[in-house]
Design a protein around this motif. Sequence first.
Motif, PDB file in Angstrom:
ATOM      1  N   ASP A 107       0.823  -1.208   0.000  1.00 22.46           N
ATOM      2  CA  ASP A 107       0.000   0.000   0.000  1.00 22.46           C
ATOM      3  C   ASP A 107       0.858   1.260   0.000  1.00 22.46           C
ATOM      4  O   ASP A 107       0.520   2.242  -0.657  1.00 22.46           O
ATOM      5  CB  ASP A 107      -0.951   0.012   1.202  1.00 22.46           C
ATOM      6  CG  ASP A 107      -2.115  -0.946   1.039  1.00 22.46           C
ATOM      7  OD1 ASP A 107      -2.366  -1.400  -0.099  1.00 22.46           O
ATOM      8  OD2 ASP A 107      -2.775  -1.242   2.047  1.00 22.46           O
ATOM      9  N   ALA A 108       1.937   1.229   0.731  1.00 20.39           N
ATOM     10  CA  ALA A 108       2.833   2.386   0.772  1.00 20.39           C
ATOM     11  C   ALA A 108       3.474   2.621  -0.592  1.00 20.39           C
ATOM     12  O   ALA A 108       3.639   3.769  -1.022  1.00 20.39           O
ATOM     13  CB  ALA A 108       3.902   2.191   1.840  1.00 20.39           C
ATOM     14  N   THR A 109       3.806   1.539  -1.279  1.00 18.63           N
ATOM     15  CA  THR A 109       4.387   1.660  -2.615  1.00 18.63           C
ATOM     16  C   THR A 109       3.368   2.235  -3.588  1.00 18.63           C
ATOM     17  O   THR A 109       3.682   3.147  -4.369  1.00 18.63           O
ATOM     18  CB  THR A 109       4.881   0.281  -3.118  1.00 18.63           C
ATOM     19  OG1 THR A 109       5.831  -0.228  -2.183  1.00 18.63           O
ATOM     20  CG2 THR A 109       5.512   0.397  -4.488  1.00 18.63           C
ATOM     21  N   LYS A 110       2.158   1.720  -3.534  1.00 22.10           N
ATOM     22  CA  LYS A 110       1.099   2.242  -4.406  1.00 22.10           C
ATOM     23  C   LYS A 110       0.869   3.723  -4.127  1.00 22.10           C
ATOM     24  O   LYS A 110       0.704   4.525  -5.056  1.00 22.10           O
ATOM     25  CB  LYS A 110      -0.208   1.469  -4.200  1.00 22.10           C
ATOM     26  CG  LYS A 110      -0.210   0.099  -4.810  1.00 22.10           C
ATOM     27  CD  LYS A 110      -1.562  -0.549  -4.580  1.00 22.10           C
ATOM     28  CE  LYS A 110      -1.694  -1.836  -5.347  1.00 22.10           C
ATOM     29  NZ  LYS A 110      -3.029  -2.433  -5.177  1.00 22.10           N
ATOM     30  N   GLN A 111       0.846   4.090  -2.864  1.00 22.79           N
ATOM     31  CA  GLN A 111       0.621   5.490  -2.507  1.00 22.79           C
ATOM     32  C   GLN A 111       1.780   6.358  -2.985  1.00 22.79           C
ATOM     33  O   GLN A 111       1.565   7.480  -3.455  1.00 22.79           O
ATOM     34  CB  GLN A 111       0.434   5.635  -0.993  1.00 22.79           C
ATOM     35  CG  GLN A 111      -0.178   6.948  -0.590  1.00 22.79           C
ATOM     36  CD  GLN A 111      -1.545   7.177  -1.212  1.00 22.79           C
ATOM     37  OE1 GLN A 111      -2.458   6.384  -1.048  1.00 22.79           O
ATOM     38  NE2 GLN A 111      -1.694   8.259  -1.940  1.00 22.79           N
ATOM     39  N   ALA A 112       3.008   5.854  -2.877  1.00 26.36           N
ATOM     40  CA  ALA A 112       4.175   6.605  -3.360  1.00 26.36           C
ATOM     41  C   ALA A 112       4.083   6.822  -4.871  1.00 26.36           C
ATOM     42  O   ALA A 112       4.377   7.924  -5.368  1.00 26.36           O
ATOM     43  CB  ALA A 112       5.464   5.865  -3.007  1.00 26.36           C
ATOM     44  N   LEU A 113       3.665   5.805  -5.601  1.00 24.93           N
ATOM     45  CA  LEU A 113       3.494   5.934  -7.053  1.00 24.93           C
ATOM     46  C   LEU A 113       2.376   6.925  -7.378  1.00 24.93           C
ATOM     47  O   LEU A 113       2.522   7.755  -8.287  1.00 24.93           O
ATOM     48  CB  LEU A 113       3.201   4.566  -7.674  1.00 24.93           C
ATOM     49  CG  LEU A 113       4.366   3.577  -7.672  1.00 24.93           C
ATOM     50  CD1 LEU A 113       3.869   2.159  -7.954  1.00 24.93           C
ATOM     51  CD2 LEU A 113       5.420   3.994  -8.683  1.00 24.93           C
ATOM     52  N   ALA A 114       1.290   6.854  -6.628  1.00 23.58           N
ATOM     53  CA  ALA A 114       0.171   7.783  -6.842  1.00 23.58           C
ATOM     54  C   ALA A 114       0.611   9.220  -6.562  1.00 23.58           C
ATOM     55  O   ALA A 114       0.287  10.138  -7.325  1.00 23.58           O
ATOM     56  CB  ALA A 114      -1.004   7.401  -5.956  1.00 23.58           C
ATOM     57  N   ASN A 115       1.352   9.416  -5.473  1.00 24.02           N
ATOM     58  CA  ASN A 115       1.834  10.762  -5.143  1.00 24.02           C
ATOM     59  C   ASN A 115       2.785  11.285  -6.206  1.00 24.02           C
ATOM     60  O   ASN A 115       2.747  12.473  -6.553  1.00 24.02           O
ATOM     61  CB  ASN A 115       2.506  10.766  -3.771  1.00 24.02           C
ATOM     62  CG  ASN A 115       1.502  10.571  -2.649  1.00 24.02           C
ATOM     63  OD1 ASN A 115       0.311  10.827  -2.810  1.00 24.02           O
ATOM     64  ND2 ASN A 115       1.987  10.104  -1.515  1.00 24.02           N
ATOM     65  N   ALA A 116       3.644  10.411  -6.727  1.00 24.53           N
ATOM     66  CA  ALA A 116       4.556  10.816  -7.797  1.00 24.53           C
ATOM     67  C   ALA A 116       3.762  11.234  -9.031  1.00 24.53           C
ATOM     68  O   ALA A 116       4.075  12.252  -9.663  1.00 24.53           O
ATOM     69  CB  ALA A 116       5.521   9.674  -8.129  1.00 24.53           C
TER      70      ALA A 116
END
Length: 191
Positions: free
Chosen positions: A4-13
């Motif tokens: 989830d943290a990875t997905k959120q990091a990609l979304a934020n990017a």
Amino acid sequence: MKSDATKQALANALKQLLQKKQITKITINDITEACGISRMTFYYHFKDIYDLADWTVQDALHDVIGEHRMHGNWQQGFLDLLTVLQENKALILNVQRSIDRQMVERYMLREVEALLLPVVEEESEDMEISDQGKHAVAVFYTYAFLGVVLDWIRQGMQTAPQTVAEETATIIQGDFHNSLKNMYELEQTNK
């Protein structure tokens, strides 16, 4: 990084990159460099940028209505929905203009319906109206609200969310109850 943290990091990017350029000009390499992960990690979570954009829109709208799903609070829930959309303006406008207009409409429909169905249920508690009748009223208002939201998006979200929510509330003040009452009367006439 957890999933989830990875997905959120990609979304934020993606959201950050959308502040500078159109989604059609953003590459997977741009996104992975912005959040410091590998392309392989990106593909572990998403099949392409549009899949990421789809997830990001869903994530932005997830649980936005929450506790506002009743007659007394629907206006706050509607305002919260508009506020989240405006906070993600670059993403929403890019997705709506560049990728899939129907995707934005589909998410908006689901969120507006989730806001209004409990309002209709609450307003019809004292009436012996059929589920079909309640559904007809809910569908009518869902599409009316959806039209307001989509028109606001098409106009570039220029009007403040508070103004849109207040205007909508003023226009339909008392209408849920009246519509349900009219539907009840129609059902009684058709028995």
